[in-house]
Design a protein around this motif. Structure first.
Motif, mmCIF file in Angstrom:
data_model
loop_
_atom_site.group_PDB
_atom_site.id
_atom_site.type_symbol
_atom_site.label_atom_id
_atom_site.label_comp_id
_atom_site.label_asym_id
_atom_site.label_seq_id
_atom_site.Cartn_x
_atom_site.Cartn_y
_atom_site.Cartn_z
ATOM 1 N N PRO A 327 35.477 -33.314 -46.231
ATOM 2 C CA PRO A 327 36.141 -33.370 -44.859
ATOM 3 C C PRO A 327 35.308 -34.527 -43.956
ATOM 4 O O PRO A 327 36.454 -35.206 -43.383
ATOM 5 C CB PRO A 327 35.438 -31.961 -44.456
ATOM 6 N N TYR A 331 37.936 -37.521 -42.617
ATOM 7 C CA TYR A 331 37.883 -37.578 -41.099
ATOM 8 C C TYR A 331 37.800 -39.111 -40.712
ATOM 9 O O TYR A 331 38.633 -39.905 -40.113
ATOM 10 C CB TYR A 331 36.827 -36.780 -40.437
ATOM 11 N N ILE A 515 33.780 -27.427 -37.837
ATOM 12 C CA ILE A 515 34.578 -28.497 -37.489
ATOM 13 C C ILE A 515 35.563 -28.213 -36.331
ATOM 14 O O ILE A 515 35.350 -29.180 -35.567
ATOM 15 C CB ILE A 515 35.470 -28.757 -38.820
ATOM 16 N N ILE A 558 42.563 -30.487 -42.315
ATOM 17 C CA ILE A 558 41.674 -30.428 -43.442
ATOM 18 C C ILE A 558 41.124 -29.113 -43.636
ATOM 19 O O ILE A 558 41.109 -28.367 -44.725
ATOM 20 C CB ILE A 558 40.533 -31.411 -43.666
ATOM 21 N N PRO A 559 40.665 -28.354 -42.568
ATOM 22 C CA PRO A 559 40.082 -27.258 -42.634
ATOM 23 C C PRO A 559 41.021 -26.048 -43.238
ATOM 24 O O PRO A 559 40.652 -25.410 -44.042
ATOM 25 C CB PRO A 559 39.476 -26.776 -41.231
#
Length: 652
Positions: A327, A331, A515, A558-559
């Protein structure tokens, strides 16, 4: 490196920046003392640091007593350093009488707890009226300290405190039967789920040590090494200064754990440099704020929050750190690609060669400054606790600085590092104390469980992603205006149970909440990192915030892709092979590339709307872990490249 522009060197401009920082972050509006008071405060900072280092390593003390002593120091420095009113004069010889009284009260109430806690615990938590009054005074003192250091968080905690009493009037699942004043005060002060709960426990251990470690790295010259090394890597590439900002802010942000502090320090150099290179001021401010924010979940340090997550999950820190690699990489990869495409779109070049330090010279003269960071990671990898490793790394920093005369930490620098580190731990420490009110309320009223039941009643049981959407909103709101570690501690108490009930893996649930709690720093309308960066750049705050969301969009997406399938969290699940992890990482990287290209409107050349729409379709196909979606994504991406190649050839 080029000389910073005149607007940064101008004292009036510096004063304007300082005024803006004071408005947005209480850590920048502290009192300044002279004479004997200044000496006394310096001595107290040194005593506090020595106390924390000793009891984090060879000293023996109960967890409650350590937290209570930590509270005494936090309240002492808050009342001495943070003004009660905005209009108060900052330059002083002596603290106000009222604040000295508050310091004495803080020492008395928490000292009383230290002397009597064991006896009360043995009695099953029975307290008399005087001890209830002590709890009330302690709660008032903590709220006053939080009001001075983090007003938004104090207000949030006050709402949660009021919920203890008024929740009985709320119908449905969010209501409760109500609690007496005595029950609430006992829970908040004499229990282990309130003021002296997990929040202050985190501050008294991980946060303090790693903030001090960050200060020692700074005074050893590590931040200069990061900047110089980043320049050697990407300084000459298109948009080089923006890429330097991304790399430097990521490395510093993961150590200090404060996005705002990172923007305030690195941003005063990188933002003007980006503007001089040709980036628009809103874009420059957004790049710095996004880069500084991501450091809070960037391995290997993760702004100390990784250690906290490991404690909650009862896992080794190494496992948490490894899970965060993909992640964090996606990013920052997305951000680097965004600034590169923006530079290509605007026709910008990198810095001239004469303004780039020599790589060999940088490594030879400053490379030894990375030894403490390597030592810290190595010690944790071979089994030492993060606390022992952090304390050792502080002393290794001093030793490493003496390898070369130019970087040597003299006694004056060591003292400055101790004072700055301890002072930097005060604001976030008080935030962690007041978080105890929120966590105590959640525990006493079962708010977290009730919130979970409410969301699960609204959302179909099998809809993990819709549940995640509600949790994302909750996490972002709860994290607004709150330091990274503190935001995560709040969010995990309320939001993680919701995800667990929906069937999400514990590590994925915690990483999801972390996040989004961090990304609240760049999420309008609060977006505190963006507003500080906008003040430095002289840009429009709202535009800066919106551009920051666009640049950090991959962080918001992404999460969701590891929520139901944690293949992107390396080592999170044993049913994935290494080959599956590597393939998912590769496809997600390409998907991130496609997403950024669509948003920036550039690939091989300027992208048409058709190409951008196709790229937007490619991104989720490749970010989602599945063979069919991967094949479709790569096929569509091949079509896009063919279109771009043909168009690019025609232009030539």
């Amino acid at each position: 490196m080029e000389t910073p522009p005149q607007d940064i060197q101008n004292p009036a401009s510096s004063e304007k920046i300082q005024e803006m920082l004071e408005k947005k972050d209480s850590d920048f509006k502290i009192r300044s003392y002279s004479g004997p008071t200044a000496v006394a405060i310096t001595v107290l900072f040194c005593l506090w640091t020595a106390f924390q280092l000793y009891f984090s390593t060879i000293g023996v003390i109960s967890a409650i007593n350590l937290r209570a002593f930590h509270c005494i120091f936090l309240l002492l420095f808050t009342f001495l350093l943070y003004p009660a009113r905005k209009s108060e004069k900052r330059q002083r010889k002596f603290p106000p009488i009222l604040d000295l009284i508050l310091v004495v009260l803080a020492a008395v109430v928490f000292g009383y707890l230290i002397l009597n806690y064991t006896e009360i615990a043995r009695s099953g938590g029975r307290v008399n009226s005087f001890q209830v009054a002590i709890a009330a005074v302690a709660l008032i003192l903590v709220f006053e300290a939080a009001r001075r250091t983090s007003f938004n968080l104090a207000l949030l905690a006050l709402i949660f405190l009021a919920y203890n009493f008024f929740g009985k009037y709320i119908p449905g699942q969010l209501g409760h039967n109500g609690f007496t004043l005595k029950r609430v005060l006992v829970t908040q002060f004499w229990g282990t789920q309130g003021l002296l709960g997990v929040g202050i426990g985190v501050s008294a251990t991980y946060i303090f040590l790693f903030v001090v470690f960050g200060a020692f790295l700074k005074y050893s010259g590590f931040s200069k090494f990061i900047n110089d090394f980043s320049l050697t890597l990407v300084g000459q590439t298109p948009g080089g200064p923006a890429k330097v900002s991304v790399i430097a802010s990521a490395l510093m942000g993961m150590i200090n754990g404060s996005a705002v502090a990172n923007v305030a320090t690195t941003g005063t150099i990188t933002i003007p440099l980006m503007k001089r290179t040709g980036y628009k001021k809103e874009f420059a401010a957004a790049v710095e704020s996004v880069a500084s924010t991501g450091g809070q979940f960037c391995p290997p340090i993760m702004g100390a929050v990784g250690f906290v997550m490991a404690e909650f999950l009862n896992l080794s820190y190494t496992k948490v750190m490894i899970a965060a690699i993909v992640p964090a990489f996606l990013y920052y990869f997305g951000l680097l690609i965004a600034v590169h495409f923006e530079a290509k779109r605007l026709g910008l070049s990198g810095l001239a060669k004469e303004n780039i330090p020599n790589a060999v010279k940088v490594i030879k003269e400053e490379g030894h400054l990375v030894i403490p960071l390597v030592a810290l990671i190595f010690m944790m990898m071979i089994g030492f606790t993060p606390l022992i490793s952090a304390v050792a790394a502080i002393f290794i920093t001093i030793a490493a600085s003496w390898i070369r005369k130019e970087t040597r930490m003299t006694p004056d620098k060591i003292l400055a590092a101790v004072v700055e580190g301890a002072r930097g731990a005060v604001g976030v420490g008080v935030s962690c104390v007041i978080i105890g009110v929120i966590i105590g309320t959640v525990t006493l009223t079962s708010l977290g469980l009730n919130m979970g039941y409410l969301i699960l009643n609204i959302v179909p049981p099998e809809s993990i992603y819709l549940t995640g959407f509600f949790v994302m909103i909750m996490s972002t709101i709860l994290g607004m205006g709150v330091p990274g570690v503190a935001a995560y501690v709040i969010v995990q108490a309320v939001a993680v149970p919701v995800l667990l009930k929906a069937g999400v893996m514990p590590l994925a649930a915690h990483m999801f909440c972390l996040i989004y709690a961090c990304l609240s720093n760049i999420t309008p309308p609060v977006a505190i990192s963006c507003y500080v960066a906008a003040g430095i750049a002289g840009s429009n705050q709202l535009k800066t915030g919106l551009i920051a969301v666009r640049l950090g969009l991959i962080g918001f997406l992404i999460p969701f892709f590891f929520l139901g399938n944690p293949v992107l969290l390396l080592g999170a699940a044993e049913n994935f092979t290494l080959l599956q992890n590597i393939w998912a990482f590769f496809t997600a990287t390409v998907g991130t590339f496609a997403l950024v290209a669509a948003l920036e409107g550039w690939l091989l050349c300027r992208a048409s709307w058709l190409v951008r729409i196709l790229l937007l379709a490619v991104a989720p196909l490749l970010l989602y872990a599945g063979l069919a979606s991967d094949l479709a994504g790569f096929a569509l991406l091949a079509i896009v490249f063919v279109i771009q190649f043909i168009f690019h050839k025609k232009k030539e």
